[in-house]
Design an enzyme around this catalytic site. Sequence first.
Site, mmCIF file in Angstrom:
data_model
loop_
_atom_site.group_PDB
_atom_site.id
_atom_site.type_symbol
_atom_site.label_atom_id
_atom_site.label_comp_id
_atom_site.label_asym_id
_atom_site.label_seq_id
_atom_site.Cartn_x
_atom_site.Cartn_y
_atom_site.Cartn_z
ATOM 1 N N CYS A 1 -32.088 24.830 15.079
ATOM 2 C CA CYS A 1 -31.336 26.003 15.538
ATOM 3 C C CYS A 1 -31.893 26.611 16.815
ATOM 4 C CB CYS A 1 -31.284 27.052 14.426
ATOM 5 S SG CYS A 1 -30.531 26.441 12.911
ATOM 6 N N ASN B 1 -36.122 23.174 17.351
ATOM 7 C CA ASN B 1 -35.739 22.744 16.014
ATOM 8 C C ASN B 1 -34.225 22.643 15.897
ATOM 9 O OD1 ASN B 1 -35.463 25.610 16.205
ATOM 10 N ND2 ASN B 1 -35.262 25.693 13.988
ATOM 11 N N GLU C 1 -34.706 27.956 17.784
ATOM 12 C CA GLU C 1 -35.562 29.139 17.879
ATOM 13 C C GLU C 1 -37.046 28.822 17.718
ATOM 14 O OE1 GLU C 1 -34.936 29.106 13.371
ATOM 15 O OE2 GLU C 1 -34.028 28.332 15.194
#
Length: 953
Positions: free
Chosen positions: A583, A581, A585
């Site tokens: 970020c 995604n 994670e």
Amino acid sequence: MAAHTSPSFSPQPPVPMSSEAEAVTALRVVRRDGAVSPFDANKISVAISKAFVAVEGTGAEASARIHESVRKLTSQIVGALERRAGGSRTIEIEDIQDQVELALMRSGEHKIARAYVLYREERSKQRQAAPEVAAAATSSPAYKVKLPDGRVEPLDDAQLLKTIEAACAGLEGVSVQEVLSEVRRNLYDGLQLKELGLAQVMSARTLVEKEPNYAYVSARLLLNLLRNEAIGFIMPAAQQNTQAGINVSYAEYFPEYVKKAVEMQFLDRELGAFDLPRLAAALKPENDGKFQFLGLQTLYDRYFLHKGGIRFELPQAFLMRVSMGLAIRELDRDARAIEFYNLLSSFDFMCSTPTLFNAGTLRPQLSSCFLTTIGDDLDGIFKSIKDNALLSKYAGGLGNDWTPVRGLGSHIAGTNGQSQGVVPFLKVANDTAIAVNQGGKRKGAVCAYLETWHIDVEEFLDLRKNTGDDRRRTHDMNTANWIPDLFMERVEKDASWTLFSPDETPDLHDLFGNAFAERYAFYEAKAQKGEMKVSKSIRAVDLWRKMISMLFETGHPWITFKDPCNLRSPQQHIGVVHSSNLCTEITLNTNAKEIAVCNLGSVNMANHTTPDGLDEVRIKKTVTTAMRMLDNVIDINFYTVPEARNSNLRHRPVGMGVMGFQDALYTMRIPFASEAAAKFADTSMELISYHAIAASVELAAERGRYPTFEGSLWSKGILPIDSISILQKNRSHLLNLDLSSTLDWNGLRKKVVEIGMRNSNTLAIAPTATISNICGVTQSIEPTYQNLYVKSNMSGDFTVVNASLVHDLKARGLWDEVMVSDLKYFDGSLGRIERIPEDLRELYATSFEIEPTWIVQSAARRQKWIDQAQSLNLYIAQPNGKKLDALYREAWHAGLKTTYYLRSSSATHVEKSTVKRTDGKLNAVAVAPAAVAAAVAAPKQCAIDDPECEACQ
């Protein structure tokens, strides 16, 4: 200024003692009252530094000259004192000051000497002055205050003092008088009542760098403003035109707030059907005192409900509103709302930003992250861009898999032409993210992923460059490499690598591990025979070096690993993880019919750690309740596109993470750069993982398994720790990973198989950039960025001081104005401040002082327990190609799934300015209404590659 006294000039870092200075540490100083104390050469350096600063200011050029001059002068003075002391080894304080004066004159520093002499005279007069003279000096002119009804009355000094006393109550190290003095400096005649409150907030805020507890003082003063604003809006009859403020309790306010917010169509009418008096009685007004200024100001700016610029939501009402929104479909929703509220209000756990924004509202879009796969035709491409806009509108972060889109030069059957490749469409996606900025509350943010075998990968690497054709650049979009293990193996063997267009190799996109390697070799053989229309063979190491170079130069694309994400995915039986995604994670399946969705929240490790270790009972309670809250998000959520709803209800993934990891280490006195820290990362994540899985099993027993449970790794009794063996079978090298465990995993495996799981995924560690600010802890799993710095985000600029460090320095008598200046001078680092003990240097080492291998090792120990991934920033002080190559290879060898930003110290700076002028006096400029309002309320955009980027949380 006088050595061995407390001078008042603006501070400058003291010069480290020379060897000659160290030789006279056995000297004793006879003070004016006859007391004898050890000689401290640093005090001489401090005194001289302050005299220099008083005359020459604190500019960079002056600072360098001062530093060197003070070093030489200190050495001369301590040598002279050694000679004068002789065999007695004692010396009068006045003799020390005389030697300072004499050394300044002999060195030709006449202006500095004059400032020092004047200061000595001033201090002498102060010692002789009567107490009432000092009191008279603090008196201020009489000011008039304009009330909301237009009346003007004298400033109520007694009420002002009472307000500041209340804000300072119970806090160590803060001074009512100091705040009051600052407020008086910022008053002017005729100021409005709200401006008086703002002046108090801003005055306390300027003192944070001297004492971290002023962050609580300024938060309490801001809360006074918010109370008057909110209660005055919700309960107009309670509005008072006095300087005393509004005296209304939460119990009176809360039911009226809910009713009015429902009437104004801000909140779902179902919230009005809760037992409001019962919920109001459960509110804990004392928990307002947990907020620091940065946290409360952030909530004020962007989270609290408002109308016409007026915030009408108080902090505990806000947290209860979120809790009600998450409990809205519970059978005993009042009890559950109180349970959820108690968790949030304690700061033991905090939901992610979209949940805080939208819970209980008419459009409860509560999910944080959305992952999509882009189709290889115009309909698919522009539908995905439209989906990006709709998902971003309600505060979602986006990850797009662009690998299926055919590459530059490939054939277009419909027009018999050649494709322009991926890059032009990425430009459109970039501009869409800027245009649709998450409901006006924060920047729209998206990350594009591309597999390393795609023919456009070389152009993809250049997307963030500031040179070249701007039509083929995406200056705002994040980018990430989706790297198969086979490529890393080719890099290590210094072998060739072949690039393809996905329209000729469509199955590579859905393959991973050994199956990918076999099929890739098949296509390579075809290319060597000339049977592929679009392909290119390059040296794998050359492409890897370009990846690393672009990462260093532009911060992108990030390095993420396709095979660990898929081989360890619990859901590999029904799909493929094509990207992470925004970020890095989240690792969930995507396809044309499913947009992956993840629902986030984070456990505050600082609240669950004691000097002896983790509070396991509290962890279990927090995780169990938090998992229920996250599971509720899936059913309550407002889905802007059907593919997201379809995916979320089928698989029900959630992503519980952590924050405050560095604070937990401080509590246990463990340096980040240590085996003990890596072990704690391991055992703490094991405990959270254990209880998260157990909680999902309990939810499955109560509510049923998630629909695609059968065939998953869970259904086979393969937990995250077990899936490492699957990854190992597909690797040619031995994973550099500790596989130890401490809990009863066999018993839990049995329950998972027999009862099932409510959620396909349970854990993911997000950046927590904003929610950690709200809770006042270090973000995510990050080491301390700097011990003193100015943080910039959409709510403005905030001084951040490491409160744990200040506590330790106070305990050792080392916290003073000079230490503040030292931290500024040395960019928040203790490493070059010689009076800092070695144990504190190690404990409070900042992110760029820690060898990045420790960050990777701790992450690897966590990753074995996590069914998704981690937002893992890597910090390296002086990066070069060799170091970066070694670091990212280590991450791959350790089995990490993803990495996030690469931070280098060259891009970071501490704000070295102070609230003082070069004459050593505090700025006494009146606070103009517009300036104060702007300082408190105006949002400030952060750069998308800022270390404090808030795009995800």
